[in-house]
Design an enzyme around this catalytic site. Sequence first.
Site, PDB file in Angstrom:
ATOM      1  N   CYS A 376       0.848  -1.213   0.083  1.00 25.33           N
ATOM      2  CA  CYS A 376      -0.027   0.064   0.076  1.00 25.33           C
ATOM      3  C   CYS A 376       0.838   1.307   0.003  1.00 25.33           C
ATOM      4  CB  CYS A 376      -1.034  -0.019   1.285  1.00 25.33           C
ATOM      5  SG  CYS A 376      -2.323  -1.349   1.119  1.00 25.33           S
ATOM      6  N   ALA A 377       2.147   1.129  -0.742  1.00 23.31           N
ATOM      7  CA  ALA A 377       2.798   2.302  -0.905  1.00 23.31           C
ATOM      8  C   ALA A 377       3.241   2.139  -2.440  1.00 23.31           C
ATOM      9  CB  ALA A 377       4.113   2.080   0.186  1.00 23.31           C
TER      10      ALA A 377
END
Length: 459
Positions: A376-377
């Site tokens: 999630c980056a």
Amino acid sequence: MSVPTAALDSSVCAPLPVLGQDVTVPLVTGGEVTYAALDYAASAPALQRVWDDVAAYAPYYGSVHRGAGYLSQLSTDLFENSRRTVAEFLGCRAEDQVVFTRSTTDSLNLLAAAIPANCQVFVYETEHHASLLPWRDAQVTYLNAPRTPAQAVETLERALADRDPYGPALVCVTGASNVTGELWPVKELAAAAHAHGARIVLDAAQLAPHHPVDIAELDVDWVAFSGHKLYAPFGSGVLAGRADWLQAAEPYLAGGGASRKVARRADGGVDVDWHTTAARHEAGSPNVIGVYSIASACKALTEAGFDNLVAREQELVSRVREGLAEVPEVQVLSLFGDDASRVGVISFVVRGWNSSHFAAALSAEYGIGVRDGLFCAHPLVRTLLGSDPQDPGECGAPEAEPGERSLNAIRVSFGAGTPDEHIDRFLRAVSELVREGAQWKYRTEDGRCVPDRGEAPQV
């Protein structure tokens, strides 16, 4: 009023007792092994102390704030005392508010809903999506990934110098990267923000479980973090800091608890007098158990001696990095280089391996739980891997077959409850997989790399 509190049983530089430490899992090659939970950056196991405290409170369960009964009053006291405990844990200033939320993501979305009109937001492309994405109604400037802490400060100063000096501005930055574990120069970034008339919010989701956070000492305006990364169960989070923007904003959720007075008007409408305290953004029946679990975790970490826990974790970080450095095929991902300070979060890729295949083999053949994907980056991992933004790949869903290079990386993360044996087993497994290969065949199923149960192990 008081609720029984479980005693903390810990010793200096020893892992704290956590739930699941004796859970065994089957191996695809046969037999069982104690599960090695090395995915703390996603969700840390709950401390046994926290679970015992919650169990002790459970018979006293009651709705808070509006109940006249004994259990409601007791629960109200517990809830508000938990707010004070969190404030002390974070080193909040006297005028700061502690608002309870569902998670870091919820906290930052709450703040995004409370920023003034025409607010300029500055956020690095290196942020977790919880910090990168909530600012949809603001004028957002995305800052390029810095390669040193000093460059991070310089990049921010240049961006702030070019902004409208008369409007509100907010900087959002992580305290510790959820990909590389590297510590960011938060105090220096806060000083730069304030020198240019901006405010700053600290995403402490990865920092607070691994390192003391002091709002006053860092001089940040807000701090956000999640309970499930701080050794508490899922479903609770915190936004702590300055009250003025929060008091001026419309309630995050409209409903009971957020309102002090509601009255019908002669024209048939409704007039509402909203709370100016933290209750303004805590409408509905709050997650009392989740809030209490966060407070219990804060107390447990403090009483165990946070400095001792940090020292032990740094020993584990050094062992993992040194062990991975002995495997030439392993590339550890880093923004700031080998000399950077970091918490127990390390991501890497292995030459010749699909990252999801490697993570699946660690689980199926060694009983080790890590994470693979883009964490999630997405912009940060793509930058670290030198990929084009349009290259295929997404969070946790491999698109390459086992053995093919993938855009995904592998992340190992650990903390206060990690035994030495889990680290030793992980390093041995990495070495053996690289040297000897997987013992089993794997395939992609529903976006995950899994053992092929129809295939015999490789010989």
